[in-house]
Design a protein around this motif. Structure first.
Motif, mmCIF file in Angstrom:
data_model
loop_
_atom_site.group_PDB
_atom_site.id
_atom_site.type_symbol
_atom_site.label_atom_id
_atom_site.label_comp_id
_atom_site.label_asym_id
_atom_site.label_seq_id
_atom_site.Cartn_x
_atom_site.Cartn_y
_atom_site.Cartn_z
ATOM 1 N N LEU A 190 11.608 -8.897 -26.413
ATOM 2 C CA LEU A 190 10.329 -9.602 -26.364
ATOM 3 C C LEU A 190 9.868 -9.790 -24.919
ATOM 4 C CD1 LEU A 190 8.179 -11.070 -28.102
ATOM 5 C CD2 LEU A 190 9.481 -13.172 -27.741
ATOM 6 N N LYS A 191 10.769 -10.198 -24.059
ATOM 7 C CA LYS A 191 10.407 -10.374 -22.661
ATOM 8 C C LYS A 191 10.019 -9.042 -22.021
ATOM 9 C CE LYS A 191 11.851 -12.342 -18.263
ATOM 10 N NZ LYS A 191 12.935 -13.011 -17.484
ATOM 11 N N GLY A 192 10.803 -7.997 -22.315
ATOM 12 C CA GLY A 192 10.478 -6.669 -21.789
ATOM 13 C C GLY A 192 9.125 -6.177 -22.269
ATOM 14 N N MET A 193 8.789 -6.490 -23.520
ATOM 15 C CA MET A 193 7.496 -6.114 -24.079
ATOM 16 C C MET A 193 6.355 -6.781 -23.307
ATOM 17 S SD MET A 193 6.061 -7.161 -27.862
ATOM 18 C CE MET A 193 5.574 -8.822 -27.313
ATOM 19 N N LEU A 194 6.485 -8.057 -23.025
ATOM 20 C CA LEU A 194 5.447 -8.774 -22.285
ATOM 21 C C LEU A 194 5.301 -8.227 -20.870
ATOM 22 C CD1 LEU A 194 6.273 -12.426 -23.433
ATOM 23 C CD2 LEU A 194 4.339 -11.026 -24.177
ATOM 24 N N GLU A 195 6.406 -7.906 -20.248
ATOM 25 C CA GLU A 195 6.367 -7.349 -18.889
ATOM 26 C C GLU A 195 5.707 -5.973 -18.888
ATOM 27 O OE1 GLU A 195 10.354 -9.462 -16.971
ATOM 28 O OE2 GLU A 195 10.541 -7.560 -18.045
ATOM 29 N N LYS A 196 6.042 -5.163 -19.870
ATOM 30 C CA LYS A 196 5.495 -3.807 -19.959
ATOM 31 C C LYS A 196 3.982 -3.820 -20.158
ATOM 32 C CE LYS A 196 5.727 0.376 -22.837
ATOM 33 N NZ LYS A 196 6.379 0.994 -24.031
ATOM 34 N N TYR A 197 3.509 -4.750 -20.958
ATOM 35 C CA TYR A 197 2.081 -4.787 -21.313
ATOM 36 C C TYR A 197 1.301 -5.826 -20.510
ATOM 37 C CZ TYR A 197 2.759 -1.735 -25.368
ATOM 38 O OH TYR A 197 3.029 -0.672 -26.184
ATOM 39 N N GLU A 198 1.861 -6.319 -19.414
ATOM 40 C CA GLU A 198 1.220 -7.411 -18.691
ATOM 41 C C GLU A 198 -0.200 -7.056 -18.259
ATOM 42 O OE1 GLU A 198 2.308 -9.993 -14.746
ATOM 43 O OE2 GLU A 198 3.839 -9.854 -16.311
ATOM 44 N N GLY A 199 -0.396 -5.855 -17.759
ATOM 45 C CA GLY A 199 -1.736 -5.443 -17.336
ATOM 46 C C GLY A 199 -2.726 -5.433 -18.483
ATOM 47 N N GLU A 200 -2.305 -4.895 -19.618
ATOM 48 C CA GLU A 200 -3.174 -4.853 -20.795
ATOM 49 C C GLU A 200 -3.473 -6.260 -21.321
ATOM 50 O OE1 GLU A 200 -0.603 -2.944 -20.223
ATOM 51 O OE2 GLU A 200 -0.897 -0.904 -20.967
ATOM 52 N N ILE A 201 -2.492 -7.150 -21.204
ATOM 53 C CA ILE A 201 -2.695 -8.535 -21.636
ATOM 54 C C ILE A 201 -3.771 -9.204 -20.785
ATOM 55 C CG2 ILE A 201 -1.610 -10.815 -21.692
ATOM 56 C CD1 ILE A 201 1.012 -9.337 -22.516
ATOM 57 N N TYR A 202 -3.691 -9.029 -19.468
ATOM 58 C CA TYR A 202 -4.706 -9.597 -18.582
ATOM 59 C C TYR A 202 -6.101 -9.076 -18.948
ATOM 60 C CZ TYR A 202 -1.013 -11.217 -15.394
ATOM 61 O OH TYR A 202 0.068 -11.846 -14.838
ATOM 62 N N HIS A 203 -6.181 -7.791 -19.222
ATOM 63 C CA HIS A 203 -7.460 -7.183 -19.564
ATOM 64 C C HIS A 203 -8.014 -7.763 -20.863
ATOM 65 C CE1 HIS A 203 -10.572 -4.112 -19.586
ATOM 66 N NE2 HIS A 203 -10.256 -3.812 -20.843
ATOM 67 N N ALA A 204 -7.136 -7.933 -21.858
ATOM 68 C CA ALA A 204 -7.571 -8.461 -23.158
ATOM 69 C C ALA A 204 -8.059 -9.899 -23.039
ATOM 70 C CB ALA A 204 -6.421 -8.364 -24.164
ATOM 71 N N LEU A 205 -7.329 -10.716 -22.291
ATOM 72 C CA LEU A 205 -7.720 -12.117 -22.127
ATOM 73 C C LEU A 205 -9.011 -12.238 -21.324
ATOM 74 C CD1 LEU A 205 -4.197 -13.669 -21.496
ATOM 75 C CD2 LEU A 205 -5.660 -14.068 -23.482
ATOM 76 N N LYS A 206 -9.237 -11.299 -20.409
ATOM 77 C CA LYS A 206 -10.499 -11.273 -19.668
ATOM 78 C C LYS A 206 -11.646 -10.950 -20.619
ATOM 79 C CE LYS A 206 -12.755 -11.369 -15.682
ATOM 80 N NZ LYS A 206 -12.819 -12.601 -14.844
ATOM 81 N N ASN A 207 -11.424 -9.985 -21.505
ATOM 82 C CA ASN A 207 -12.454 -9.597 -22.479
ATOM 83 C C ASN A 207 -12.806 -10.742 -23.432
ATOM 84 O OD1 ASN A 207 -12.897 -7.022 -21.596
ATOM 85 N ND2 ASN A 207 -11.599 -6.027 -23.113
ATOM 86 N N ASP A 208 -11.779 -11.423 -23.923
ATOM 87 C CA ASP A 208 -11.995 -12.429 -24.957
ATOM 88 C C ASP A 208 -12.519 -13.752 -24.416
ATOM 89 O OD1 ASP A 208 -11.244 -10.869 -27.151
ATOM 90 O OD2 ASP A 208 -9.124 -11.343 -26.899
ATOM 91 N N LEU A 209 -11.968 -14.182 -23.266
ATOM 92 C CA LEU A 209 -12.273 -15.532 -22.785
ATOM 93 C C LEU A 209 -12.656 -15.578 -21.304
ATOM 94 C CD1 LEU A 209 -9.340 -17.250 -24.684
ATOM 95 C CD2 LEU A 209 -11.731 -17.927 -24.934
#
Length: 458
Positions: free
Chosen positions: A35-54
């Motif tokens: 789970l931690k590795g997953m969050l680290e791997k997708y960190e850039g995509e997560i930032y992008h998604a949160l920027k889009n949504d909120l």
């Protein structure tokens, strides 16, 4: 996704759980590490998604969403072995020869329903506890944050087998289909209104629930408070995520002798955080949708705007706003605001504030600012609320040694740290009796047995 597909997911997860694979401590730690590795791997995509949504900046996304999750996973990995240990407890003299234990047993197939305001944090944080406790997990993210829901689904599907951990996207009809299934545990974060629906559905299968709801969380600023620091911490807690935080200070009670000083300080710190033109600040979080934006807009007509008050319909933004001359009868005081609007009311006696708050629904949080320790204890002990701070806001959430949860209308159950593990674990009591001897007085018959039992148990 239809009913049959949802039933298939639940049945596969139940089969996996019943196989016993999730019970082993090594398996659980492997999943937390994944789970931690997953969050680290997708960190850039997560930032992008949160920027889009909120419109969240990377800083706000990390501090309010990702950073907390990393800390929670590390804490669980460090302590999981101890949490899982068989707990030996005392046994009374009436049970001589026996030993008593508590087994920490996972519930089984769990459903986590997440809200839109912290769409990653509030989906994954409960899942950390569910994984640590040895359950399987279905997460239903909010349909209002589509980018984050999509990346959440993508990264979970690419990391975990769906028979163990999966994401089900969809609207309220999908939520209804999910709630009609037989779960072993349901964890819901959202409004009190929907929480009641979740609890009603869960009752059909006698499924235990945790409800993380909301309410009107007050901040109380007494006359001996350090006003500048109180103002700074209140506006930070209120306007983070544009006020769309379940434990944000919903309104302020300030002692009449320091009210003007507090208002000046809050305006100063709001400008410092968000600039003189916050609607043009590229990192100020937007309101989640048009309906919520319009609802918040109606509150701007109440009282007197002493700071902010401007809006941008196209970008769904509302300036950090402070309202004065508000009464308890105004519409803004009848429901949780959940936006960047802060009403201010005055008081002259802390006893009056305590009496008034005791007559309201129990809030999720309460914040008291003042230096007098006797008054601090008075407020903390006489008012019921989920959790809170003395001379701060929000910070109690970030301590994994403190349970986070509501009471009454603001929710039931708690999590974070070990409390997440406990929430998703059944405490199974086991007594191991000796066979080397058998105490006769436990059985009926004879005056001596009656006398001995009365002596031991009275």
């Amino acid at each position: 996704m239809g009913k049959i597909e949802i039933e298939t997911i639940v049945n596969r997860q139940r089969s996996l759980f019943q196989s016993g694979e999730t019970l082993d401590v090594t398996f659980r730690k492997q999943q937390l590490t994944l789970l931690k590795g997953m969050l680290e791997k997708y960190e850039g995509e997560i930032y992008h998604a949160l920027k889009n949504d909120l419109n969240k900046s990377e800083y706000e996304a990390f501090t309010t969403e990702l950073g907390f999750l990393y800390s929670e996973i590390d804490f669980a990995l460090k302590h999981l072995t101890d949490w899982m240990k068989l707990e030996k407890v005392a046994t009374p003299i009436t049970h001589k020869g026996s030993k008593s234990f508590i087994h920490k047993e996972p519930y089984g197939v769990t459903l986590i329903m997440a809200p839109w305001n912290y769409p990653l944090h509030l989906a994954i944080a409960p899942a950390i506890g569910a994984i640590a406790a040895g359950n399987t997990i279905v997460v239903k993210p909010s349909e209002f944050t589509q980018s984050t829901s999509a990346i959440l689904s993508e990264m979970v599907q690419s990391t975990f087998d769906a028979s163990y951990f999966t994401v089900v996207e969809g609207d309220k009809e999908i939520s209804q289909e999910l709630l009609e299934q037989r779960w072993d545990y349901i964890f819901f974060t959202g409004s009190s209104y929907v929480g009641k629906i979740v609890m009603e559905q869960a009752s059909k299968h006698l499924t235990p629930v945790t409800l993380e709801l909301g309410g009107k969380s007050p901040a109380i600023v007494d006359k001996d408070a350090k006003i500048d620091l109180a103002a700074k911490r209140i506006v930070w807690g209120k306007f983070t995520n544009a006020g769309q935080t379940c434990v944000a200070p919903d309104y302020v009670y300030v002692h009449e002798k320091v009210k003007l000083k507090l208002l000046r300080a809050m305006k100063k710190h709001t400008r410092s955080f968000y600039g003189k033109k916050p609607l043009e600040n590229p990192n100020f979080v937007q309101i989640i949708g048009k309906e919520h934006f319009n609802r918040l807009n109606t509150f701007l007509t109440e009282g007197e705007v002493v700071h902010g008050g401007c809006t941008n319909d196209e970008k769904l933004r509302i300036e950090p706003t402070i309202l004065d001359k508000i009464s308890g009868n105004d519409a803004i005081m009848q429901e949780e605001i959940f936006g960047p609007i802060l009403p201010v009311m005055t008081f002259s006696s802390i006893d009056d504030v305590i009496l008034e708050l005791k007559q309201k629904d129990k809030p999720l949080a309460l914040y008291y600012f003042g230096e007098n320790e006797e008054k601090q204890q008075q407020v903390m002990t006489r008012i019921s609320f989920g959790g809170g701070c003395i001379n701060d806001t929000l910070y109690h959430l970030a301590n994994p040694h403190l349970p986070f949860g509501g009471v009454g209308n603001s929710g039931m159950g708690a999590y974070h740290g070990k409390y997440s593990f406990d929430t998703f674990s059944h405490q199974k009591s086991v007594l191991k009796q000796t066979t080397k001897f058998d105490i006769p007085f436990r059985y009926p018959g004879g005056k001596l047995a009656k006398a001995v039992v009365k002596r031991l148990m009275k």
